[in-house]
Enzyme design. Sequence first.
Site, PDB file in Angstrom:
ATOM      1  N   ASN A 149       0.802  -1.232   0.000  1.00  0.00           N
ATOM      2  CA  ASN A 149       0.000   0.000   0.000  1.00  0.00           C
ATOM      3  C   ASN A 149       0.832   1.277   0.000  1.00  0.00           C
ATOM      4  OD1 ASN A 149       0.772  -0.502   2.668  1.00  0.00           O
ATOM      5  ND2 ASN A 149      -0.939   0.684   3.455  1.00  0.00           N
ATOM      6  N   GLU A 245       4.976  -3.819  12.120  1.00  0.00           N
ATOM      7  CA  GLU A 245       3.951  -2.767  11.998  1.00  0.00           C
ATOM      8  C   GLU A 245       2.762  -3.410  11.298  1.00  0.00           C
ATOM      9  OE1 GLU A 245       3.722  -0.045  13.395  1.00  0.00           O
ATOM     10  OE2 GLU A 245       5.781   0.332  14.021  1.00  0.00           O
ATOM     11  N   CYS A 279      -2.935   1.557   6.641  1.00  0.00           N
ATOM     12  CA  CYS A 279      -3.050   0.929   7.963  1.00  0.00           C
ATOM     13  C   CYS A 279      -3.681   1.888   8.956  1.00  0.00           C
ATOM     14  CB  CYS A 279      -1.682   0.488   8.443  1.00  0.00           C
ATOM     15  SG  CYS A 279      -0.473   1.818   8.384  1.00  0.00           S
ATOM     16  N   GLU A 455       9.137   2.969  14.435  1.00  0.00           N
ATOM     17  CA  GLU A 455       9.948   3.262  13.261  1.00  0.00           C
ATOM     18  C   GLU A 455      10.125   4.769  13.123  1.00  0.00           C
ATOM     19  OE1 GLU A 455       9.735   0.472   9.839  1.00  0.00           O
ATOM     20  OE2 GLU A 455       7.612   0.553  10.297  1.00  0.00           O
TER      21      GLU A 455
END
Length: 478
Positions: A149, A245, A279, A455
């Site tokens: 994505n 993640e 997400c 991150e």
Amino acid sequence: MMERRNWIAGRLVDGVRLEANRNPARPSEVIGHYAWASVAQAEEALGAARAALPGWAASNPQTRSDVLRRVGDELNARAEELGALLTREEGKTLREGIGEVRRSAQIFHYAAGEPLRQGGEALPGLRDGTTAMVSREPVGVVVLITPWNFPMAVPAWKTAYALAFGNTVVLKPSEVTPACAWELADILHRAGLPVGAFNLVVGDGRTLGPALVDGADAVSFTGSPGVGRAILERSVARMTRVQLELGGKNPLVVHDDADLELAVDIALQGAFHSTGQRCTATSRIIVDRRVHDAFVERLVTRMAALHVGDPMDAATDMGPVVSEAQLAKDLHCIADARGEGAELAFGGGRMDGDGYFLEPTLFVGTDNAMRINRDEVFGPVACVIPADGLDHAIAIANDSDHALSSGIVTRGLASAETFRRRSRAGLVMVNAPTAGIDYHVPFGGRGPSGYGGREQGSAAVEFFTEGKTAYINHGIAG
Ligand code: NAD
């Protein structure tokens, strides 16, 4: 027809077969053929990364910084061309595609400062004539496994920091969107990286994943919760450092004092930009009953005005879903939601034509226990859940198996701060759409949405380096 091979040990390597990469807006259009690597080739890539590690880990910080800056420069210079490629392979609008490439350039430029910023501590030892030194070192060979994505930005934000801190890399991008990762690999090679410091293997994750995880010193994964769990179990068994993640089921609370125009803007962007394939996408819109009807009416009006179509067209607000399989999954979730009593307020159907176009879809009259409010759809589908006051809204927001991003729209400082404190999510947005675009701050979810540290920004150093504490007996007192 363009053919692209794997990058292993500084060379372009044929795979076991070629797979077509198709444009989801026009599936008959093949963007290119990509060579899928074998397990043996994945192991060869790990070997190349291992061989390159001592040299890259010990390289001058200026050398690492220069390489990363050059990558950022080229991404910027080619943002329109690469943004168009991204749009053709993933389906987000051209504006979003170009924006993602520019953001990737910014990430490389920011990470280019990291080798120069890396410091440590020197403390007086507790025994006379000693100093304790605390320093950081690269973790080693890192395997990066990424989803479709954000086909440029996720590989960029993992790769840039991994290399900045002196690690060597094997990247396995999503097999659905290999084109952007291939271009990034090509740019990295021309930017002056030593042979083997960065390797790209394309292919099916189930086939290549286990060998890659087994050969890594650290694994950074972004993708679905099920795959994340499998990677976690495999990594933990080998005591390999791992960062995950994962998905979200992200709530947006519309409080009774909200500016409704702003709330509608935020909901529209959060739920339907990038075709809802983020997400962090807003999927549960929790609206105070006192403003519920007015909010829904305005949101539906704005949804009806969204232009869904060719993502290369400047007038388009929402492009296609990424693939036929994802479209089938989205339609299945929509049918299930109707089956469990959710009321369709807008959309819900596939659009005419060959492309994988789905109408932006809104359900009302839902409650938080419904499957449609529990499981991630990963498409342009959102639900409204009515709430009775702020405490109730926060309880609904937190009642989820996911804890990635959350938001509130309110004019009240106290309600905003109450929400910020009590939300379980890793990212909290106040009067702002859900996002992860600020590359200089940590990003990530909690609980089942994220594992193993954040991150980006100041957090990246934690994952991509190991600490070392040394005691030096130099014999000089004081
Ligand atoms: P996915 O889990 O299907 O695939 C992700 C990657 O894992 C791909 O490269 C795939 O080939 C690989 N893979 C598949 N099986 C594997 C295995 N057994 N071992 C190792 N690797 C394997 O996810 P997707 O469909 O590409 O992406 C969508 C998901 O990603 C959604 O759940 C979304 O929420 C999540 N996502 C999370 C973030 C975040 O930062 N939290 C960002 C983007 C996407």
